[in-house]
Design an enzyme around this catalytic site. Structure first.
Site, PDB file in Angstrom:
ATOM      1  N   ASP A 114     -40.657  33.740 -20.356  1.00  0.00           N
ATOM      2  CA  ASP A 114     -40.069  32.763 -21.276  1.00  0.00           C
ATOM      3  C   ASP A 114     -40.556  31.378 -20.816  1.00  0.00           C
ATOM      4  O   ASP A 114     -41.089  31.236 -19.704  1.00  0.00           O
ATOM      5  CB  ASP A 114     -38.541  32.858 -21.177  1.00  0.00           C
ATOM      6  CG  ASP A 114     -37.847  31.705 -21.849  1.00  0.00           C
ATOM      7  OD1 ASP A 114     -38.159  31.429 -23.019  1.00  0.00           O
ATOM      8  OD2 ASP A 114     -36.990  31.069 -21.199  1.00  0.00           O
ATOM      9  N   ASP A 130     -38.962  27.683 -21.937  1.00  0.00           N
ATOM     10  CA  ASP A 130     -37.949  26.652 -21.711  1.00  0.00           C
ATOM     11  C   ASP A 130     -36.826  27.180 -20.833  1.00  0.00           C
ATOM     12  O   ASP A 130     -36.191  28.186 -21.148  1.00  0.00           O
ATOM     13  CB  ASP A 130     -37.391  26.164 -23.049  1.00  0.00           C
ATOM     14  CG  ASP A 130     -38.465  25.445 -23.847  1.00  0.00           C
ATOM     15  OD1 ASP A 130     -39.055  24.498 -23.305  1.00  0.00           O
ATOM     16  OD2 ASP A 130     -38.734  25.846 -24.993  1.00  0.00           O
TER      17      ASP A 130
HETATM   18  C1  XBP Z   1     -36.110  27.423 -26.228  1.00  0.00           C
HETATM   19  C2  XBP Z   1     -35.844  26.951 -27.583  1.00  0.00           C
HETATM   20  C3  XBP Z   1     -36.693  25.941 -28.214  1.00  0.00           C
HETATM   21  C4  XBP Z   1     -36.664  24.581 -27.569  1.00  0.00           C
HETATM   22  C5  XBP Z   1     -37.179  23.547 -28.518  1.00  0.00           C
HETATM   23  O1  XBP Z   1     -37.116  28.400 -26.274  1.00  0.00           O
HETATM   24  O2  XBP Z   1     -34.917  27.424 -28.207  1.00  0.00           O
HETATM   25  O3  XBP Z   1     -36.248  25.809 -29.526  1.00  0.00           O
HETATM   26  O4  XBP Z   1     -35.326  24.225 -27.236  1.00  0.00           O
HETATM   27  O5  XBP Z   1     -38.461  23.835 -28.952  1.00  0.00           O
HETATM   28  P1  XBP Z   1     -37.456  29.445 -25.052  1.00  0.00           P
HETATM   29  P2  XBP Z   1     -38.908  23.590 -30.469  1.00  0.00           P
HETATM   30  O6  XBP Z   1     -36.348  29.432 -24.051  1.00  0.00           O
HETATM   31  O7  XBP Z   1     -37.598  30.750 -25.784  1.00  0.00           O
HETATM   32  O8  XBP Z   1     -38.752  28.987 -24.457  1.00  0.00           O
HETATM   33  O9  XBP Z   1     -38.288  22.293 -30.903  1.00  0.00           O
HETATM   34  O10 XBP Z   1     -40.414  23.519 -30.419  1.00  0.00           O
HETATM   35  O11 XBP Z   1     -38.393  24.752 -31.277  1.00  0.00           O
HETATM   36 MG    MG Z   2     -35.409  29.928 -22.162  1.00  0.00          MG
END
Ligand code: XBP
Ligand code: MG
Length: 269
Positions: free
Chosen positions: A11, A13
């Protein structure tokens, strides 16, 4: 080598880097300001909004709950997409300024997996440009090419907690879930990875620490470094240490018939 672990799916973020509070949140607020909106997402509110994955979906959810009158805008979908594009611009430039480092153990684990010829892949809800910018700013210009598959953003219909992105990445890899491991930081992410049949290691982040991680193979504070061992929050690990190549290679214990994680001799030295 353990042929049962062919790939590790990361993953982004919260897992590769702590991007939400001081990254995405600030970029959303900068976009609101640029478009003349008087919205401001504070740290606590943003924590609540994270229940909705995907930036465009999060903006819409915020509007539904905080500024319902704005939902009457004509061409709402396009307007949200435009606002989100501005947000992505701010987020990428924040990353390019070197604003967000990788979490402990991430660069080291990626290096070890590559050395061991274990494939690495990305499975994320965030926008593809964000992934490329984060990888380049932390691991170097050529690092996006290290990943066999990068699955991101709107490439699938259902964002996490739907398993779609994991199914898509596994499909691109041409591997069964049984031969792969996911590393996640959130309950939504875990639901997605488990939904695709993946054994999952959780490294908690500030926003996700108190979430429900039932079903995870292991819940850790982070991936750990030799100089900064992880703390085990849930699951059985014989010693504290750090997740490394050998450890992940032994994640799947055929004889136990279930998921287990062990520290290699090297890891506990
Ligand atoms: C995390 C998310 C993303 C980010 C924002 O994704 O939910 O939406 O918060 O990115 P993960 P965007 O943990 O799956 O990496 O604004 O580009 O959607
Ligand atoms: Mg995440």
């Amino acid at each position: 080598m353990n042929s049962k672990v062919q790939a590790v799916l990361f993953d982004v973020d919260g897992t590769l880097a702590d991007t939400e509070r001081d990254g995405h949140r600030l970029a959303f607020n900068a976009a609101f300001e640029e478009l003349g909106l008087d919205w401001n997402w504070g740290v606590a509110l943003y924590g609540e909004l994270l229940a909705i994955t995907g930036g465009k979906e999060r903006i819409r959810h915020y509007m539904e709950n905080h500024t319902p009158a704005e939902l009457g805008r004509s061409g709402l979908d396009g307007w949200i997409a435009g606002l989100h594009k501005v947000k992505t611009k701010h987020y990428v430039s924040l990353l390019e300024s070197g604003g967000i480092p990788l979490r402990p153990g991430v660069a080291r684990l990626i290096r070890h997996l590559r050395d061991a010829n274990i494939k690495i892949a990305i499975a994320t809800t965030t926008t593809p440009e964000n992934v490329t910018a984060l990888l380049k700013s932390t691991l170097g210009e050529d690092s996006p090419g290290w990943f066999e598959v990068i699955g991101a953003g709107d490439i699938v219909r259902g964002k996490k907690p739907e398993p779609d992105i994991y199914h898509w990445v596994l499909d691109q890899l041409g591997l069964p879930a049984q031969q792969c491991i996911a590393i996640e930081d959130s309950e939504n992410g875990l639901r997605a990875s488990l939904g695709a049949g993946l054994d999952t290691v959780i490294t908690v982040s500030d926003y996700t620490r108190s979430q429900d991680f039932s079903g995870a193979a292991l819940v850790l504070s982070d991936l750990g470094e030799p100089t900064q061992p992880f703390a085990v929050l849930e699951g059985n690990v014989p010693h504290s240490g750090w997740v490394d190549t050998e450890l992940l290679l032994t994640l799947k214990d055929e004889s136990a018939g279930s998921c287990g994680i062990y520290l290699s001799e090297k890891a506990v030295r």
